[in-house]
Enzyme design. Structure first.
Site, PDB file in Angstrom:
ATOM      1  N   ARG A 154     -19.490 -77.851 -28.743  1.00  0.00           N
ATOM      2  CA  ARG A 154     -19.963 -76.476 -28.565  1.00  0.00           C
ATOM      3  C   ARG A 154     -18.919 -75.461 -29.036  1.00  0.00           C
ATOM      4  O   ARG A 154     -18.721 -74.413 -28.438  1.00  0.00           O
ATOM      5  CB  ARG A 154     -20.339 -76.200 -27.104  1.00  0.00           C
ATOM      6  CG  ARG A 154     -21.406 -77.108 -26.546  1.00  0.00           C
ATOM      7  CD  ARG A 154     -22.746 -76.961 -27.257  1.00  0.00           C
ATOM      8  NE  ARG A 154     -23.652 -78.018 -26.832  1.00  0.00           N
ATOM      9  CZ  ARG A 154     -23.767 -79.192 -27.449  1.00  0.00           C
ATOM     10  NH1 ARG A 154     -23.054 -79.450 -28.537  1.00  0.00           N
ATOM     11  NH2 ARG A 154     -24.595 -80.114 -27.015  1.00  0.00           N
ATOM     12  N   SER A 222     -29.628 -73.911 -21.365  1.00  0.00           N
ATOM     13  CA  SER A 222     -28.520 -74.510 -20.615  1.00  0.00           C
ATOM     14  C   SER A 222     -27.404 -73.481 -20.477  1.00  0.00           C
ATOM     15  O   SER A 222     -26.827 -73.048 -21.475  1.00  0.00           O
ATOM     16  CB  SER A 222     -28.003 -75.752 -21.342  1.00  0.00           C
ATOM     17  OG  SER A 222     -29.030 -76.714 -21.446  1.00  0.00           O
ATOM     18  N   GLU A 318     -21.775 -71.757 -21.151  1.00  0.00           N
ATOM     19  CA  GLU A 318     -22.063 -71.972 -22.572  1.00  0.00           C
ATOM     20  C   GLU A 318     -22.625 -70.707 -23.203  1.00  0.00           C
ATOM     21  O   GLU A 318     -22.412 -70.428 -24.383  1.00  0.00           O
ATOM     22  CB  GLU A 318     -23.071 -73.122 -22.692  1.00  0.00           C
ATOM     23  CG  GLU A 318     -23.456 -73.513 -24.086  1.00  0.00           C
ATOM     24  CD  GLU A 318     -24.366 -74.728 -24.106  1.00  0.00           C
ATOM     25  OE1 GLU A 318     -25.272 -74.749 -24.936  1.00  0.00           O
ATOM     26  OE2 GLU A 318     -24.176 -75.646 -23.283  1.00  0.00           O
TER      27      GLU A 318
END
Length: 336
Positions: A154, A222, A318
């Protein structure tokens, strides 16, 4: 003129920006003033505006997909504003197998390399041939190859050395012809010799069953990263939490499931104002409305604090959180 941002990010908090620019051609970038605060926005599925933004929001809406067939692979040259899932669906329809595990990830193609999106055992970096960006300092268009993008979990160079210095304009993807299904993640193990289209449809069904539709219930997908921890910490945790889902990263590290940590901490359904830890998927925070940025910040800190106290794991969000003039990162005091 101030522009409401509520329709432009899927978490849908009430907020405005000072100026809003829709980019439909990359040459428009030469005419923009980057000396004031600016925020690049695709479909707003991984960005939340916590308050009014005192700058320019540049909405990337460029379109176009070019396919070049080569001996061993296909090269796709894709405009940054294209919808990611629609691109995946297009490749499956054209019998170009490979991207199916990344189906139904929300957002644009241009945003995908920033985050190095991934799901079900596959990460975008595997397919990157190049990323083209507009260099704000020089006004030039520059291409980086996969190695130069410095991809990690990520993560990419666009979050670090090139943050606020680059606007991604196009992405080159290489899809090999010698396809093999990636079925290593739990929900896919039940599939027997599937076609790429069957994997694609199965993943869509899984994601639809687990994740709320942001256009029906506001959310940003998410919300937290799956933590990567040392093998030593993993073994310590498994003594107390034998069912902790974990996945091999390298010989020194494993990735663990953030959603499982949050669920086992009893946080499903916890609510602050209209912000809630989703009842079906603890990794997702949802917005029922009548909420503001401070409510979301309070929720993020609450979840992080509980995970730290229970597991000694520093949970990172995130989702990109935008404050008055820049991105902000929420951490809990005492975490490292």
């Amino acid at each position: 003129m101030a522009q409401s941002l509520q329709p432009f990010h899927t978490f849908s908090l009430p907020s405005k920006c000072r100026q809003f620019v829709q980019l439909t051609d990359k040459v428009q970038l030469h005419d923009l003033d980057f000396s004031e605060p600016f925020c690049l926005l695709g479909e707003g599925s991984n960005t939340v505006f916590l308050s009014d933004y005192q700058g320019t929001v540049i909405h990337i809406a460029t379109q176009g997909v070019q396919v070049t067939e080569r001996r061993d692979d296909y090269l796709l040259h894709v405009a940054a504003g294209e919808n990611w899932h629609q691109l995946v669906a297009f490749t499956i329809e054209q019998d170009m197998a490979g991207l199916e595990n990344l189906a139904l990830i929300p957002g644009t193609v241009g945003a995908a390399p920033v985050q190095n999106i991934g799901a079900y055992g596959v990460e975008l970096e595997k397919f990157i041939a190049y990323v083209e960006y507009f260099d704000i300092a020089t006004g030039q268009f520059i291409r980086l190859n996969r190695q130069q993008c410095q991809f990690a979990y990520r993560d990419s160079i666009f979050k670090h050395a090139l943050k606020n210095k680059a606007v991604i304009t196009e992405v080159g993807l290489t899809i090999a012809k010698n396809w093999q299904a990636e079925l290593s993640y739990g929900p896919l193990l039940q599939l027997v010799a599937p076609s790429a289209k069957q994997v694609f449809e199965h993943i869509i069904a899984i994601r639809n069953s687990k994740l709320p539709d942001p256009y029906k219930l506001a959310n940003a997908g998410s919300f937290f990263k799956n933590p990567i921890i040392s093998n030593q910490q993993l073994q310590s945790l498994l003594k107390d939490f034998a069912n902790l889902p974990h996945y091999y990263v390298d010989e020194c590290h494993h990735k663990i499931a953030a959603g499982w940590l949050i669920e086992q901490a009893g946080l499903k359904g916890y609510r602050i104002a209209g912000i809630e830890v989703h009842q079906q998927q603890a990794l997702v925070l949802v917005n029922h409305g009548e909420s503001c940025g401070n409510d979301l910040v309070a929720m993020v800190k609450y979840v992080q604090q509980h995970i730290w106290q229970k597991y000694q794991i520093a949970l990172q969000h995130e989702v990109r959180l935008m404050a008055t003039s820049d991105e902000c990162h929420i951490t809990v005091q005492g975490q490292v």
